[in-house]
Motif scaffolding. Structure first.
Motif, PDB file in Angstrom:
ATOM      1  N   PRO A 125       0.876  -1.092   0.153  1.00 44.38           N
ATOM      2  CA  PRO A 125      -0.125   0.010  -0.116  1.00 44.38           C
ATOM      3  C   PRO A 125       0.806   1.360  -0.098  1.00 44.38           C
ATOM      4  O   PRO A 125       0.437   2.138  -0.955  1.00 44.38           O
ATOM      5  N   SER A 126       1.923   1.400   0.993  1.00 43.81           N
ATOM      6  CA  SER A 126       2.497   2.596   0.902  1.00 43.81           C
ATOM      7  C   SER A 126       3.423   3.078  -0.194  1.00 43.81           C
ATOM      8  O   SER A 126       3.751   3.911  -0.840  1.00 43.81           O
ATOM      9  N   THR A 127       4.085   1.756  -0.698  1.00 43.20           N
ATOM     10  CA  THR A 127       4.903   1.797  -1.708  1.00 43.20           C
ATOM     11  C   THR A 127       3.879   2.138  -3.091  1.00 43.20           C
ATOM     12  O   THR A 127       4.544   3.206  -3.885  1.00 43.20           O
ATOM     13  N   ALA A 183      11.426  -8.480  -1.154  1.00 42.43           N
ATOM     14  CA  ALA A 183      12.005  -9.728  -0.815  1.00 42.43           C
ATOM     15  C   ALA A 183      11.733  -9.678   0.962  1.00 42.43           C
ATOM     16  O   ALA A 183      12.487  -8.836   1.416  1.00 42.43           O
ATOM     17  N   THR A 184      10.845 -10.317   1.535  1.00 41.75           N
ATOM     18  CA  THR A 184       9.659 -11.098   0.877  1.00 41.75           C
ATOM     19  C   THR A 184       8.469 -10.090   0.497  1.00 41.75           C
ATOM     20  O   THR A 184       8.659  -9.068   0.671  1.00 41.75           O
ATOM     21  N   VAL A 185       7.441 -10.597  -0.029  1.00 40.83           N
ATOM     22  CA  VAL A 185       6.286 -10.104  -0.592  1.00 40.83           C
ATOM     23  C   VAL A 185       5.282 -10.127   0.511  1.00 40.83           C
ATOM     24  O   VAL A 185       4.706 -11.342   0.732  1.00 40.83           O
ATOM     25  N   ASN A 186       5.188  -9.018   1.133  1.00 41.95           N
ATOM     26  CA  ASN A 186       4.311  -8.702   2.282  1.00 41.95           C
ATOM     27  C   ASN A 186       2.773  -8.976   1.918  1.00 41.95           C
ATOM     28  O   ASN A 186       2.148 -10.109   2.552  1.00 41.95           O
ATOM     29  N   MET A 187       2.097  -8.583   0.909  1.00 39.90           N
ATOM     30  CA  MET A 187       0.799  -8.693   0.550  1.00 39.90           C
ATOM     31  C   MET A 187       0.438 -10.134  -0.089  1.00 39.90           C
ATOM     32  O   MET A 187      -0.562 -10.662  -0.056  1.00 39.90           O
ATOM     33  N   ALA A 188       1.401 -10.946  -0.279  1.00 41.75           N
ATOM     34  CA  ALA A 188       1.529 -12.581  -0.617  1.00 41.75           C
ATOM     35  C   ALA A 188       1.242 -13.424   0.548  1.00 41.75           C
ATOM     36  O   ALA A 188       1.399 -14.502   0.293  1.00 41.75           O
ATOM     37  N   GLY A 189       1.675 -12.724   1.560  1.00 44.87           N
ATOM     38  CA  GLY A 189       1.929 -13.653   2.894  1.00 44.87           C
ATOM     39  C   GLY A 189       3.083 -13.713   3.299  1.00 44.87           C
ATOM     40  O   GLY A 189       3.548 -14.811   3.883  1.00 44.87           O
ATOM     41  N   GLY A 190       4.020 -12.769   2.903  1.00 44.46           N
ATOM     42  CA  GLY A 190       5.634 -12.934   3.332  1.00 44.46           C
ATOM     43  C   GLY A 190       6.249 -14.037   2.668  1.00 44.46           C
ATOM     44  O   GLY A 190       7.102 -14.809   3.044  1.00 44.46           O
ATOM     45  N   GLN A 191       6.047 -14.193   1.320  1.00 39.24           N
ATOM     46  CA  GLN A 191       6.397 -15.115   0.294  1.00 39.24           C
ATOM     47  C   GLN A 191       7.685 -14.735  -0.281  1.00 39.24           C
ATOM     48  O   GLN A 191       7.994 -13.402  -0.673  1.00 39.24           O
ATOM     49  N   PRO A 192       8.595 -15.676  -0.356  1.00 39.20           N
ATOM     50  CA  PRO A 192       9.989 -15.057  -0.849  1.00 39.20           C
ATOM     51  C   PRO A 192      10.147 -15.276  -2.425  1.00 39.20           C
ATOM     52  O   PRO A 192       9.386 -15.799  -3.234  1.00 39.20           O
ATOM     53  N   ILE A 193      10.982 -14.527  -2.680  1.00 37.50           N
ATOM     54  CA  ILE A 193      11.721 -14.606  -4.498  1.00 37.50           C
ATOM     55  C   ILE A 193      12.867 -15.411  -4.137  1.00 37.50           C
ATOM     56  O   ILE A 193      13.822 -15.103  -3.394  1.00 37.50           O
ATOM     57  N   ASP A 215      13.053  -3.963  -1.967  1.00 36.55           N
ATOM     58  CA  ASP A 215      12.658  -3.567  -0.758  1.00 36.55           C
ATOM     59  C   ASP A 215      13.039  -4.740   0.043  1.00 36.55           C
ATOM     60  O   ASP A 215      12.655  -5.961   0.133  1.00 36.55           O
ATOM     61  N   THR A 216      14.088  -4.368   0.839  1.00 35.18           N
ATOM     62  CA  THR A 216      14.727  -5.371   1.874  1.00 35.18           C
ATOM     63  C   THR A 216      14.340  -5.355   3.285  1.00 35.18           C
ATOM     64  O   THR A 216      15.191  -5.881   3.969  1.00 35.18           O
ATOM     65  N   ALA A 217      13.272  -4.874   3.522  1.00 36.72           N
ATOM     66  CA  ALA A 217      12.849  -4.856   4.798  1.00 36.72           C
ATOM     67  C   ALA A 217      12.845  -6.270   5.433  1.00 36.72           C
ATOM     68  O   ALA A 217      12.980  -6.437   6.537  1.00 36.72           O
ATOM     69  N   ALA A 252      18.289  -0.142  -3.007  1.00 32.89           N
ATOM     70  CA  ALA A 252      17.318  -0.941  -1.931  1.00 32.89           C
ATOM     71  C   ALA A 252      16.674   0.189  -1.088  1.00 32.89           C
ATOM     72  O   ALA A 252      17.387   1.321  -0.781  1.00 32.89           O
ATOM     73  N   VAL A 253      15.519   0.076  -0.695  1.00 36.82           N
ATOM     74  CA  VAL A 253      14.693   0.799   0.275  1.00 36.82           C
ATOM     75  C   VAL A 253      14.604  -0.152   1.647  1.00 36.82           C
ATOM     76  O   VAL A 253      14.300  -1.407   1.539  1.00 36.82           O
ATOM     77  N   MET A 254      14.860   0.173   2.606  1.00 35.81           N
ATOM     78  CA  MET A 254      14.597  -0.504   3.970  1.00 35.81           C
ATOM     79  C   MET A 254      14.042   0.172   5.253  1.00 35.81           C
ATOM     80  O   MET A 254      14.311   1.272   5.427  1.00 35.81           O
TER      81      MET A 254
END
Length: 459
Positions: A125-127, A183-193, A215-217, A252-254
């Motif tokens: 959402p914020s991105t 990495a990871t994808v929050n809106m998909a449920g914390g799923q990795p690339i 996004d390296t959060a 990267a954004v962190m």
């Protein structure tokens, strides 16, 4: 049931929690407009609204606070912070910001122009809000499996390269300021690339002159899941995998409030010196001097210590195992969840769990309220409310996923707390027919509405 390793820490300080009655919670939720976000934290027993800034800092981080240099310009703490980011993430130019969305704002203002297009592996959402406010349109190029909660695909954060090629062909490379990956994808449920897919995505973008920003959060969690799931990486350390994830990207954004175990802070890291200089100029306007970026020196010291702690194998193993344990308990009880478990959260498929609640009555938000009422557990909706409205048409967006996210803070809760969460969610699921109606808006703000919206029961 996955193994639940003993926590690799012991308790030195406690924070009392208040237990409320159901009658109290019903009144509190009405006062909050049926939005758990608007509850006071003192009225929440187990708070899984977010893992951002809610982590428990270590004794080493607390001691690091005392070393903070609060000089306005050129503080020693900045250089400690800078060196930690360079060492563990591999980027040369490190620009501090107050938190992740500060970096999103700066990057968007630097690169986006009206009428441009930003592809990415699912929105956040914020991105997306920063991208759209600066005139870009977001294009989801994630693999189809990411939109299927039941799929066991191990890397639901992967980019569908065919989709990315189509966006480049349809929009033109000149109209794409960058590719936005998480990495990871929050809106998909914390799923990795996967490392392989991220590398291929960067190669494709770079062949067209398009930079890629990550996004390296939660990239440390992503690195752990790569170690477990991606062939060829089992023998590598998490620190090595983290560098491999960042290596092909342009910056990267962190948000250091996630993996870095801090309560505030973040950074924008870049490889291009000219872009870095442009970003520093905007940081001066929106965040603070380029050597503190909205943080105190003590915050930068705590983040630097947290970065080193975050890649410790015992820490990240136990952190992800806690998530997997909650997911297994819910899945074994028949609660529909996003599979496989992600790095930071368990997401309940609210559309499947409450099929009798129409999407127009926001089943994710409805389920969040029901779980809070059951035992004082707070999660957050990740569905149509979070998706917001299309800025061109004003119509609600209806994403494929309608979820309740339970994000677990790092080093905060014990197994007993996680069992309480599981028992509460299972109890709601087993009596879900009692939820006879959903929610509608009573007040809707224009941006990031899930934070401040107020709701009322649907008629």
């Amino acid at each position: 049931m996955p193994a639940y390793p003993p926590e690799p820490w012991r308790v030195k300080m406690v924070e009392p929690l208040r237990v409320t009655t159901r009658a109290e919670r019903e009144e509190l939720l009405r006062e909050a407009g049926w939005n758990p976000c608007l509850l006071r934290s003192e009225d929440v027993y187990v708070d899984l609204f977010t893992d951002s800034g809610t982590n428990a800092m270590s004794d080493r981080q607390w001691s690091a606070l005392m070393r903070g240099d609060e000089a306005y310009a050129g503080a020693r703490s900045f250089y400690v912070f800078e060196e930690a980011v360079r060492t563990f993430y591999g980027y040369e130019h490190v620009i501090p910001v107050h938190q992740g969305r500060g970096g999103e704002n700066i990057l968007s203002r630097c690169l986006i122009r009206p009428g441009t297009h930003v592809p990415g592996n699912m929105y956040f959402p914020s991105t997306r809000a920063h991208q759209e406010l600066n005139g870009a349109a977001f294009h989801d190029v994630i693999v189809d499996a990411a939109h299927d909660p039941a799929s066991e695909h191990p890397f639901k954060g992967d980019v569908d390269l065919g989709k990315l090629r189509a966006v480049i062909a349809g929009c033109g490379a000149d109209a794409i300021p960058y590719v936005s990956l998480a990495a990871t994808v929050n809106m998909a449920g914390g799923q990795p690339i996967s490392v392989a897919n991220l590398t291929e995505t960067c190669a494709l973008a770079h062949a067209h002159g398009i930079p890629v920003f990550l996004d390296t959060a939660r990239a440390v969690e992503n690195a752990w899941l790569v170690k477990q799931r991606e062939p060829g990486w089992a023998g590598r350390t998490v620190a090595e995998i983290l560098l491999a994830l960042c290596a092909p990207t342009d910056g990267a954004v962190m948000s250091a409030k996630k993996d870095s175990l801090a309560n505030i802070g973040g950074w924008l890291a870049l490889r291009d010196p000219a872009l870095a200089e442009q970003a520093r100029g905007l940081v001066l306007l929106y965040e603070g001097l380029h050597t503190y970026g909205g943080m105190a020196g003590r915050d930068m010291e705590a983040i630097a210590a947290g970065i080193a702690e975050s890649v410790a194998e015992d820490h990240i193993r136990a952190r992800v195992a806690q998530v997997e344990y909650l997911g297994a308990r819910l899945g074994d009880a028949g609660v529909p969840i996003v599979r496989p478990a992600g790095g930071h959260c368990v997401c309940i498929d609210a559309a499947a769990g409450l099929p009798h609640v129409p999407r127009t009555e926001f089943p994710g938000q409805t389920l969040a309220c029901a779980v809070y009422l059951e035992a004082g557990v707070r999660g957050v909706e990740r569905g149509a409310v979070s998706a917001g409205r299309d800025p061109a048409t004003g119509e609600n967006r209806w994403p494929a996923l309608e979820l309740l996210r339970l994000a677990i803070p790092r080093r905060v809760y014990t197994r007993a707390h996680i069992d309480l969460v599981a028992d509460s969610v299972i109890a709601v699921h087993r009596t879900r027919e009692r939820i006879t109606r959903g929610l509608t808006f009573a007040y809707e703000p224009p941006h990031l509405r899930f934070f401040q919206a107020r709701f009322k029961p649907a008629c």
